[in-house]
Design a protein around this motif. Structure first.
Motif, PDB file in Angstrom:
ATOM      1  N   UNK A  59      49.895 110.583  -2.057  1.00  0.00           N
ATOM      2  CA  UNK A  59      48.452 110.740  -2.139  1.00  0.00           C
ATOM      3  C   UNK A  59      47.739 110.241  -0.894  1.00  0.00           C
ATOM      4  N   UNK A  60      46.426 110.107  -0.998  1.00  0.00           N
ATOM      5  CA  UNK A  60      45.579 109.673   0.107  1.00  0.00           C
ATOM      6  C   UNK A  60      45.021 108.285  -0.185  1.00  0.00           C
ATOM      7  N   UNK A  61      45.000 107.433   0.831  1.00  0.00           N
ATOM      8  CA  UNK A  61      44.468 106.073   0.680  1.00  0.00           C
ATOM      9  C   UNK A  61      43.099 105.997   1.339  1.00  0.00           C
ATOM     10  N   UNK A  62      42.132 105.463   0.591  1.00  0.00           N
ATOM     11  CA  UNK A  62      40.772 105.320   1.093  1.00  0.00           C
ATOM     12  C   UNK A  62      40.297 103.894   0.872  1.00  0.00           C
ATOM     13  N   UNK A  63      39.485 103.429   1.801  1.00  0.00           N
ATOM     14  CA  UNK A  63      38.876 102.111   1.690  1.00  0.00           C
ATOM     15  C   UNK A  63      37.390 102.293   1.416  1.00  0.00           C
ATOM     16  N   UNK A  64      36.886 101.643   0.363  1.00  0.00           N
ATOM     17  CA  UNK A  64      35.466 101.705   0.019  1.00  0.00           C
ATOM     18  C   UNK A  64      34.858 100.310   0.152  1.00  0.00           C
ATOM     19  N   UNK A  65      33.696 100.234   0.807  1.00  0.00           N
ATOM     20  CA  UNK A  65      33.017  98.947   0.994  1.00  0.00           C
ATOM     21  C   UNK A  65      31.563  99.072   0.592  1.00  0.00           C
ATOM     22  N   UNK A  66      31.122  98.186  -0.312  1.00  0.00           N
ATOM     23  CA  UNK A  66      29.712  98.080  -0.694  1.00  0.00           C
ATOM     24  C   UNK A  66      29.161  96.816  -0.039  1.00  0.00           C
ATOM     25  N   UNK A  67      28.212  96.959   0.852  1.00  0.00           N
ATOM     26  CA  UNK A  67      27.642  95.810   1.532  1.00  0.00           C
ATOM     27  C   UNK A  67      26.603  95.109   0.660  1.00  0.00           C
ATOM     28  N   UNK A  68      26.474  93.827   0.848  1.00  0.00           N
ATOM     29  CA  UNK A  68      25.458  93.054   0.136  1.00  0.00           C
ATOM     30  C   UNK A  68      24.078  93.419   0.677  1.00  0.00           C
ATOM     31  N   UNK A 162      26.744  95.523  -8.022  1.00  0.00           N
ATOM     32  CA  UNK A 162      25.444  94.857  -7.934  1.00  0.00           C
ATOM     33  C   UNK A 162      24.937  94.883  -6.507  1.00  0.00           C
ATOM     34  N   UNK A 163      23.669  95.270  -6.339  1.00  0.00           N
ATOM     35  CA  UNK A 163      23.064  95.388  -5.002  1.00  0.00           C
ATOM     36  C   UNK A 163      23.166  94.099  -4.199  1.00  0.00           C
ATOM     37  N   UNK A 211      34.560  91.086   7.867  1.00  0.00           N
ATOM     38  CA  UNK A 211      34.093  90.382   6.676  1.00  0.00           C
ATOM     39  C   UNK A 211      35.084  90.561   5.534  1.00  0.00           C
ATOM     40  N   UNK A 212      35.593  91.776   5.375  1.00  0.00           N
ATOM     41  CA  UNK A 212      36.589  92.035   4.330  1.00  0.00           C
ATOM     42  C   UNK A 212      37.851  91.230   4.575  1.00  0.00           C
TER      43      UNK A 212
END
Length: 220
Positions: A59-68, A162-163, A211-212
């Motif tokens: 499959x495909x690997x994706x990285x998702x990041x939600x910033x504060x 959460x935002x 940061x991650x």
């Protein structure tokens, strides 16, 4: 790098422990930094999306990041959607809420209408299917560091953070099916929308990745 990517995909598919995932990911990120192959885009739903690679047969690997306190959500926002593949998510940092919905055709008392999604380079074309539906909330579950969750193809869901919080997931997509993904839109919205997945500036992406990396090392 291919060996690391393949091993990481196998580990995600087998839902291996966090420490194994973390070690492989940190190594992969380090190599991608060296050859400047980290590329991120702002997803219409507000998070940063980076494709880390595809492994044949897995499959495909994706990285998702939600910033504060920083999301680039495109308007109108249609968060309820399905996929044409199975989504296998591993929580790297923070807490993610997955909500499941049931969609059924309803021309008498509809609540929403369906759109199909087509892709053209970095653009998403949402086009009404002229299908009026009723959208029912089914369940929700919170997932935190080290946990996994999966969403099968054709299941409607939302992924929310959460935002005020930072979160990141590593996603393996597999078991593709034919067809186009769908989103649930407002009953009286326009019939066509075009969204653009704008590039995340390289300097900004590297700051997010740093940061991650820090959060991975201190387990938050």
């Amino acid at each position: 790098m291919d060996k690391i990517l393949s091993t990481l995909a196998e580990n995600l598919a087998n839902k291996e422990p966090r420490e194994q995932i973390k070690s492989l990911l940190l190594e992969l990120i380090s190599l991608k930094k060296q050859d400047n192959s980290l590329i991120g885009n702002w997803h219409p739903l507000g998070f940063v999306h980076a494709n880390l690679g595809r492994i044949d047969g897995i499959g495909t690997i994706r990285l998702h990041i939600w910033l504060q306190n920083k999301r680039k959500t495109q308007i109108p926002s249609f968060p309820i959607h399905d996929h044409v593949f199975t989504v296998n998510s591993h929580i790297l940092s923070g807490t993610v809420t997955n909500r499941i919905y049931h969609i059924e055709r309803d021309s008498i008392n509809p609540t929403h209408k369906l759109y199909s999604v087509k892709y053209d380079n970095n653009k998403s074309l949402l086009e009404s299917l002229n299908q009026k539906v009723n959208c029912h909330f089914i369940s929700e579950e919170n997932f935190t560091i080290g946990q996994y969750y999966s969403v099968r193809s054709s299941v409607f869901h939302t992924t929310e953070v959460n935002e005020n919080h930072f979160a990141s997931t590593l996603v393996l997509t597999n078991n593709h099916i034919n067809g186009e993904p769908k989103v649930v839109g407002g009953l009286f919205q326009n019939d066509i929308y075009i969204y653009e997945r704008s590039l995340c500036e390289p300097v900004e992406l590297l700051e997010m990745i740093s940061l991650l990396e820090h959060k991975l090392k201190i387990n938050v």
